[in-house]
Design an enzyme around this catalytic site. Structure first.
Site, PDB file in Angstrom:
ATOM      1  N   LYS A 162       0.845  -1.211   0.000  1.00  0.00           N
ATOM      2  CA  LYS A 162       0.000   0.000   0.000  1.00  0.00           C
ATOM      3  C   LYS A 162       0.872   1.250   0.000  1.00  0.00           C
ATOM      4  CE  LYS A 162      -3.435   2.461   2.878  1.00  0.00           C
ATOM      5  NZ  LYS A 162      -4.392   2.361   4.016  1.00  0.00           N
TER       6      LYS A 162
ATOM      7  N   ARG B 242      -7.607  -0.620   0.437  1.00  0.00           N
ATOM      8  CA  ARG B 242      -8.111  -1.843  -0.209  1.00  0.00           C
ATOM      9  C   ARG B 242      -8.443  -1.598  -1.681  1.00  0.00           C
ATOM     10  NH1 ARG B 242     -12.774  -2.473   4.104  1.00  0.00           N
ATOM     11  NH2 ARG B 242     -11.076  -1.557   5.306  1.00  0.00           N
TER      12      ARG B 242
ATOM     13  N   LYS C 151     -10.793  12.453   7.914  1.00  0.00           N
ATOM     14  CA  LYS C 151     -10.441  11.989   9.257  1.00  0.00           C
ATOM     15  C   LYS C 151     -10.524  13.159  10.248  1.00  0.00           C
ATOM     16  CE  LYS C 151      -7.283   8.207   8.068  1.00  0.00           C
ATOM     17  NZ  LYS C 151      -8.008   7.102   8.705  1.00  0.00           N
TER      18      LYS C 151
HETATM   19  N1  BES Z   1      -4.800   4.152   6.794  1.00  0.00           N
HETATM   20  C1  BES Z   1      -5.976   3.791   7.502  1.00  0.00           C
HETATM   21  C2  BES Z   1      -5.727   2.726   8.567  1.00  0.00           C
HETATM   22  C3  BES Z   1      -4.827   3.066   9.711  1.00  0.00           C
HETATM   23  C4  BES Z   1      -5.343   3.451  10.917  1.00  0.00           C
HETATM   24  C5  BES Z   1      -3.458   2.917   9.608  1.00  0.00           C
HETATM   25  C6  BES Z   1      -4.535   3.733  11.983  1.00  0.00           C
HETATM   26  C7  BES Z   1      -2.626   3.203  10.676  1.00  0.00           C
HETATM   27  C8  BES Z   1      -3.156   3.595  11.875  1.00  0.00           C
HETATM   28  C9  BES Z   1      -7.040   3.252   6.548  1.00  0.00           C
HETATM   29  O1  BES Z   1      -6.999   3.751   5.260  1.00  0.00           O
HETATM   30  C10 BES Z   1      -8.368   3.584   7.127  1.00  0.00           C
HETATM   31  O2  BES Z   1      -8.648   4.757   7.258  1.00  0.00           O
HETATM   32  N2  BES Z   1      -9.150   2.565   7.460  1.00  0.00           N
HETATM   33  C11 BES Z   1     -10.441   2.737   8.030  1.00  0.00           C
HETATM   34  C12 BES Z   1     -11.377   1.784   7.322  1.00  0.00           C
HETATM   35  C13 BES Z   1     -12.832   2.012   7.619  1.00  0.00           C
HETATM   36  C14 BES Z   1     -13.293   3.329   6.996  1.00  0.00           C
HETATM   37  C15 BES Z   1     -13.629   0.865   7.063  1.00  0.00           C
HETATM   38  C16 BES Z   1     -10.347   2.379   9.513  1.00  0.00           C
HETATM   39  O3  BES Z   1      -9.627   1.466   9.868  1.00  0.00           O
HETATM   40  O4  BES Z   1     -10.984   3.071  10.300  1.00  0.00           O
HETATM   41 ZN    ZN Z   2      -5.110   4.412   4.592  1.00  0.00          ZN
HETATM   42 ZN    ZN Z   3      -8.122   5.562   5.038  1.00  0.00          ZN
END
Ligand code: BES
Ligand code: ZN
Ligand code: ZN
Length: 478
Positions: A246, A332, A258
């Site tokens: 990724k 993803r 966010k």
């Molecule tokens: N990059 C984030 C995941 C992440 C979170 C990495 C904390 C490192 C530390 C990912 O792209 C993300 O935002 N995932 C979401 C998915 C959800 C919207 C289904 C998550 O994990 O909240």
């Molecule tokens: Zn991410």
């Molecule tokens: Zn994300």
């Protein structure tokens, strides 16, 4: 700061670093010294990460005693961490030259490799933007009787491991205005110049031509174009293993923006891509007999006039339609196109590595990384290797029933589940769809790719988690 390991022929009079295990203390004597006297009134018990400079005269600190813990528990993991701790400690105390007594490694090749990989790992400093850098160089001399050919070779391998893991950490630590999809590629090209790795690049035009529409969709809000980086290293006749990393150089969440807290951490969201690059560079430098393809989709995930809107539907590279219900589940999406694209290389296995979900961190914390696969033998190899070297994993399930939640009303699949439960598993199930019938492994490194506060063996920041793990996996997996 830079560290050099040299081999001394004769006594050089530099302070001697000696490892002391708990058992040594019980025995009562170390190199002729009475431990009862030496450690009287001190906290030193021979534990890992304990350090005791032993002054034998006013002007000279002759022995630097390092705790090794219990001898029986001293393994690759502790050797690596001890090595790194030693470098950090010696730097902190301003030593320029030391002599290292390596008898404690007992010529065990794995211990030697891990200990010295740690020594070089400890050399990393996140001071790229400091105008005052620490300039003190450290030379570690290895005492005479130990430097035969095998030992020297192991140290050379360790150095390459340490250097490449540290490169990975640098990518993770650099801010997003210094690493974006374009500059990520520039760096990789420069670092791979003259190597055996073939570098191919798809720019926006080719990304459109190949219908890598999910990669394009995620990058829509950014001024910086997306890229798909393809690294090939072939040194065997086997079918290749494809590593998909990724490469979100900044993840703001997109229109599903966010919150303020910790958004700055999302400069690390390309850690998976950095691991794939560093791994392939390492494999090529060590001329490992392997055939690997690295696929790194690179994007910035930002809100913007052309950003993907929640509810949009795109047709992926593989032809499956995807309803994007949350623009923050972007990893993803780009990985799905990366996995789809990797199929043209006819891989025997696809391994994705990504800071994919916060949910993996909720499940396993920051010690172990989540591994997903339907192949239990592969999980066993990963787990064993990870435990040995201290990049630990824990499996999460892949039952097909979990995937039911990803059914979309209007497309083939949607990018988030219907509930907020089991998020890391849903991420893995989403990706599995695009690997189709090719054996698939997924590592969710969200919790382990960077440290939020320092440890005795590592500063805060990028860890390089995954490079040593995948390197050792490649050596074990046949
Ligand atoms: N990059 C984030 C995941 C992440 C979170 C990495 C904390 C490192 C530390 C990912 O792209 C993300 O935002 N995932 C979401 C998915 C959800 C919207 C289904 C998550 O994990 O909240
Ligand atoms: Zn991410
Ligand atoms: Zn994300």
């Amino acid at each position: 700061m830079s560290i050099t390991v040299k081999f001394s022929k004769k006594e050089n009079g530099f302070p001697r670093v000696k490892f002391v295990f708990k058992e040594d203390l019980k025995r009562g004597r170390i190199n002729g010294f009475d431990t009862g006297k030496i450690f009287k009134g001190s906290e030193f018990k021979g534990d890992l990460f304990q350090f005791f400079p032993l002054r034998i005269s006013e002007e000279r600190t002759y022995f630097l005693l390092m705790g090794g813990g219990e001898r029986a528990k001293f393994n690759g993991d502790s050797a690596f961490k001890a090595g790194s701790f030693l470098t950090i400690k010696l730097k902190e105390l301003g030593f320029r030259n030391v002599e290292l007594m390596v008898d404690f490694l007992e010529r065990d090749e794995k211990l030697v490799l891990e200990f010295f990989s740690g020594i070089f790992y400890g050399d990393y400093e996140n001071d790229f933007f400091k105008s005052q850098k620490k300039e003190n160089n450290l030379t570690v001399y290895i005492a005479s009787s130990s430097h035969d050919k095998v030992f020297r070779k192991l140290i050379d391998v360790s150095r390459k491991i340490g250097v490449n893991v540290n490169l990975c950490r640098e990518f993770v630590d650099l801010p997003a205005n210094h690493i974006n999809p374009i500059t990520f590629v520039d760096r990789v090209k420069k670092l791979l110049k003259g190597s055996d790795v073939k570098v191919d690049l798809l720019r926006l035009k080719e990304i459109e031509k190949y219908n890598l529409n999910l990669i394009k969709a995620v990058s829509g809000g950014s001024f910086v174009e997306p890229r798909l980086l393809i690294l090939e290293y072939k040194n065997s006749k086997d079918r290749p293993i494809a590593f998909i990393g990724k490469g979100v150089t900044f993840d703001s969440g997109g229109l599903n923006l966010k919150p303020t807290a910790h958004i700055e951490d999302m400069k690390t969201d390309m850690a998976g891509g950095a691991v794939v690059f560093s791994l392939i560079k390492l494999l090529s430098e060590l001329k490992v007999k392997a055939n690997v393809i690295g696929i790194i989709p690179l994007v910035e995930n930002l809100p913007g006039n052309h950003a993907t809107k929640p509810g949009d539907v795109f047709i992926s590279h593989s032809g499956k339609s995807v309803e994007i219900l949350n623009t923050d589940a972007e990893g993803r999406l780009i990985l799905a196109d990366g996995i789809g694209f990797s199929k043209r290389f006819n891989p025997s296995m696809i391994v994705s590595i990504a800071t994919l979900t916060g949910s993996a961190v909720v499940a396993l914390g920051t010690l172990r990384c989540a591994i997903f696969s339907k192949d239990e033998d592969v999980i066993d190899i990963f787990k064993r290797v990870g435990d040995e070297i201290g990049e630990k994993l824990w499996p999460l399930p892949m039952d097909d029933e979990y995937g039911e939640e990803l059914k979309s009303d209007i497309a083939d699949i949607k990018n988030i589940g219907s509930s907020r439960f089991g998020g890391a598993i849903l991420g893995a199930k989403f990706l599995e769809n695009f690997s189709e019938d090719t054996p698939f492994v997924h590592l969710d490194i969200a919790g382990v790719s960077d440290l939020k506060s320092k440890k005795p063996y590592a500063p805060k920041g990028g860890t390089g988690f995954g490079v040593r793990l995948l390197y050792n996996f490649m050596r074990e997996y046949k």
